[in-house]
Design an enzyme around this catalytic site. Structure first.
Site, short mmCIF file in Angstrom:
data_model
loop_
_atom_site.label_atom_id
_atom_site.label_comp_id
_atom_site.label_asym_id
_atom_site.label_seq_id
_atom_site.Cartn_x
_atom_site.Cartn_y
_atom_site.Cartn_z
N CYS A 20 -8.40 -0.60 -12.74
CA CYS A 20 -7.86 0.44 -11.87
C CYS A 20 -6.64 -0.03 -11.09
O CYS A 20 -6.30 0.56 -10.07
CB CYS A 20 -8.92 0.94 -10.90
SG CYS A 20 -9.58 -0.31 -9.79
N HIS A 68 0.82 -1.21 0.00
CA HIS A 68 0.00 0.00 0.00
C HIS A 68 0.86 1.26 0.00
O HIS A 68 0.54 2.24 -0.68
CB HIS A 68 -0.92 -0.01 1.22
CG HIS A 68 -2.19 0.76 1.03
ND1 HIS A 68 -3.07 0.49 0.01
CD2 HIS A 68 -2.71 1.81 1.71
CE1 HIS A 68 -4.10 1.32 0.08
NE2 HIS A 68 -3.89 2.13 1.10
N ARG A 123 1.69 -10.11 -2.28
CA ARG A 123 2.33 -8.97 -2.94
C ARG A 123 3.15 -8.10 -1.99
O ARG A 123 3.77 -7.14 -2.43
CB ARG A 123 1.28 -8.12 -3.68
CG ARG A 123 0.18 -7.52 -2.82
CD ARG A 123 -0.89 -6.95 -3.75
NE ARG A 123 -2.06 -6.43 -3.07
CZ ARG A 123 -2.32 -5.14 -2.90
NH1 ARG A 123 -1.47 -4.25 -3.35
NH2 ARG A 123 -3.43 -4.75 -2.31
#
Length: 756
Positions: free
Chosen positions: A674, A362, A637
């Site tokens: 997106c 993030h 990730r």
């Protein structure tokens, strides 16, 4: 054997330099395994030779002097094969290489194992006996296990040594490089500002004490404060807890009053170590000791020791004045919270370096939105020793440089200058149409979350907001924002872009996005309670948020609502019921709102196969390529160890993206993407070729993407993308795209793609 392994690893972790660690290893192994010799050779890339770094049993004078090339002797053979070598009589092996003066003539049997860290051979560890005969399988297995344990310690020690500018042979080393994962493109030169997580014993590292007496006073004061706190808490809860529960407070106070613990810390401080690392070293020893005990009750005491250590450490850290983050600093740390972006004005951070995480963490996503060069997962970086040091962050290749040579500095200064010129050239595209060379319109929107995103996005000529991350304002607070507070935040976004659409994703917490005041602790958070699952389990949170969005859109009517992490049609139905109820309630209250367009994010594999079913319920589909890639490839990730596997241009991901866009078109429903793939010029070309006409990305990437799309033909892109679907390796996919763009006459450097 297990006891010996624990003993060696514990002692090695407690030493502060590589030589001491290796001396401990060879000595313990020689005694514990009843062998005559134990030695460690390490590979020194600066001289391209294996260097004898430690031995117990051979000539001590040979340490640091005996070296072997990568093709010389049994050591080199083990390193080349990357597998153990167990010989009954090493002298009879064709690769045996006699070294005069080493003193290994009396020894026949040899077991050599490679020391490997992240696929890189760091060196070779050997044991020897005088009598011929192979070592037993259990001995070989132990040595392999030990080498795997030591690899990380040695890698970290080598990295720490690199900061001093010395290689293994003692020569000066310039252009020291640490490798990580590119998180946000760009190059930055600046001074490091280290961010240390509070009250984390494992993060505290050795630092010499500036004033030993002052450190002793700080430690004793911290102990006294914790004892006082525990005593006060015990008295406050005396009427509410049972005697056996109250007794735990007495145990805690007793541990702090036990001079065995305090004296151990004081001893290290008197040896010149600052109080924080002295405390952490002693507490880690206690914790490791308790965790190694077989008795369940005693093993649980490790948690008590960790808790006590954190309490004392918090007071020690509170006594150290907080250093303000200077302008244009390079932030360095293990984990850097996204909240740091809310505390700093735009342009104040030169770069970010994290030892954990990956390109799709993030913090990396937010850094890309703000065009801050970022590198994640630099695991071997001895980050706590970098405060104030000059670094270079190469966000294209994922490298951090230290101690630059004049040539290297000039190289990076040139890149910085070229970057600025390239950005200035791209600004001319702001008002140009977003379309391919044959006139096919491609809507380019932005992903936002921070208030600073608004101005940046408008300056890039965005066609709206394809993803507003509503969790970011939640992460900036110490409680859930109220309906009025949320409405104010959402209104600012909607007004800023009106009449262009703003797609707001419902609160998406869990996974790598946590709220301090709403902790979600799970063994596997990415497969746990997150996204729509949390919101449906807490309809009161859902209702407050959707009401705030609807109120914010009053009179603007540019709101679109998106549901995250949807895995089934029933979840969509439940969510729609709450949204319809919110519209009804507000209208009954006299707030005349209308039902906004509602869409679903396709980011888990099950959703890929349900697009047609979703199309009968909602108004649009948006692919979240970041999570979709993660789940399709079974790759966390945020894990730098598998970051090289995570690739949104993986053939499996491309085929899934093609399935989604085709199903959406068949269902007569708009589809967009997106994820970060949209902001990659190579990815954008691929997506247009697959049939996507709506892309949302970080504002910093929008003009680069517009530039490449204006230079390509949509039919050409379709032909290229169709060919990619038949490839079987993401590296081949990327090289094929690069080659295709070159053949089309598009300079890769003009769109921010440096040579591989």
């Amino acid at each position: 054997m297990l006891h010996l392994l624990r003993q060696v690893v514990e002692e090695v972790n407690s030493t502060r330099d590589l030589q001491a660690s290796l001396s401990t290893v060879v000595g313990r192994i020689r005694a514990g395994m009843n062998v005559q010799v134990c030695s460690v050779f390490l590979w020194d890339a600066h001289v391209n030779r294996y260097v004898l770094m430690a031995t117990d049993g051979l000539s001590a004078e040979a340490i640091g002097k005996v070296t072997l090339t990568q093709n010389e002797g049994l050591i080199a053979l083990v390193g080349k094969r990357e597998e153990p070598l167990n010989l009954s009589d090493a002298t009879r092996h064709p690769n045996y290489h006699h070294i005069p003066g080493l003193g290994e003539e009396p020894f026949k049997s040899l077991l050599a194992v490679p020391i490997i860290h992240h696929r890189k051979v760091l060196g070779v560890m050997t044991i020897q006996r005088s009598e011929p005969g192979r070592f037993e399988d259990t001995e070989e297995a132990f040595m392999v296990t030990l080498s795997a344990q030591l690899a990380g310690v040695i890698a970290h020690a080598e990295a720490t040594g690199a900061l001093s500018g010395l290689n293994l042979m003692g020569g000066e080393q310039l252009d020291v490089r640490f490798a990580g994962v590119a998180g946000s493109q760009g190059v930055a030169i600046g001074n490091a500002h280290v961010l240390v997580p509070p009250s984390d014993l494992d993060s505290v590292r050795y630092r010499p004490a500036r004033d030993i007496n002052a450190e002793l006073v700080l430690f004793e004061n911290a102990l006294a404060k914790v004892r006082s706190e525990l005593t006060a808490t015990r008295e406050r809860l005396r009427s509410e807890l049972r005697p056996e529960e109250l007794a735990l407070f007495n145990v805690y106070v007793g541990i702090l009053e036990d001079r065995a613990l305090g004296d151990s810390v004081v001893e290290l401080i008197n040896q010149g170590e600052w109080a924080q690392s002295a405390l952490a070293t002693v507490m880690r020893r206690y914790i490791d000791h308790f965790e190694s005990i077989e008795d369940d009750y005693l093993r649980e005491r490790a948690a008590d020791m960790r808790d006590l250590g954190r309490r004392v450490l918090s007071h020690l850290q509170a006594s150290v004045p907080e250093v303000a983050i200077p302008d244009h600093a390079i932030l360095v740390g293990e984990e850097i919270s996204p909240t740091v972006f809310g505390d700093l004005a735009a342009g104040r951070i030169a770069a970010i370096v994290c030892t954990t995480g990956s390109a799709n963490s993030h913090v990396a996503i937010l850094a890309r939105a703000l065009a801050i060069p970022t590198i994640m997962g630099v695991q071997e970086l001895p980050w706590q020793g970098l405060q104030g040091e000059e670094l270079v962050v190469d966000g294209y290749r994922g490298h951090v440089y230290y101690r630059l040579s004049a040539e290297k500095r000039q190289y990076f200064e040139t890149i910085c200058k070229e970057e600025a010129e390239r950005e200035a050239d791209l600004e001319s595209l702001t008002d140009e149409a977003s379309e391919t060379s044959d006139g096919v319109a491609i809507s380019l929107m932005v992903n936002t979350g921070l208030q600073t995103d608004v101005v940046r996005s408008q300056n890039k000529g965005a066609d709206g907001v394809g993803l507003f991350r509503t969790e970011v304002p939640f992460m900036m607070r110490d409680r859930f924002p109220s309906e009025d507070e949320q409405a104010k935040i959402y209104r600012a976004q909607l007004e800023a872009f009106a009449p262009l659409p703003v797609t707001m994703r419902m609160l998406d917490v869990g996974g790598d996005k946590s709220l301090d005041y709403f902790p979600i602790v799970e063994d596997n958070p990415f497969l746990g309670w997150r996204g729509i699952r949390v919101m449906l389990d807490h309809p009161e949170l859902f209702m407050v948020q959707i009401r705030a969005m609807l109120r914010a859109s009053l009179g603007l009517n540019n709101l679109k609502v998106m549901l995250p992490m949807v895995t089934s049609v029933s979840e969509v139905e439940e969510a729609l019921a709450i949204i319809h109820r919110a519209v009804l309630e507000l209208n009954e209250e006299g707030v005349s709102v209308t039902l906004p367009e509602v869409g679903v994010m396709v980011e888990v594999p099950s959703a890929v196969y349900l697009v047609k079913e979703f199309a009968t319920q909602i108004d649009f589909i948006s692919v979240g390529s970041n999570d979709l890639t993660q789940y399709l490839l079974a790759v966390d990730r945020n894990n730098p160890r598998v970051a090289n596997i995570y690739d949104s241009l993986h053939p499996a991901v491309l085929k899934a993206l093609k399935m989604v866009v085709d199903a959406a078109h068949e269902g007569g429903i708009p589809v967009s993407l997106c994820g970060e793939l949209a902001g990659d010029p190579l990815g954008a070309v691929t997506l247009v070729g697959l049939g996507y006409r709506n892309l949302s990305m970080s504002s910093s990437n929008l003009l680069r993407v517009k530039s490449v799309l204006r230079q390509i033909d949509s039919d050409w892109a379709h032909t290229i993308a169709s060919g990619l679907l038949h490839l079987d390796d993401p590296k081949v996919v990327r090289s094929t795209l690069r080659l295709a763009l070159r053949k089309a006459g598009i300079p890769l450097t003009d769109i921010g793609i440096l040579p591989s």
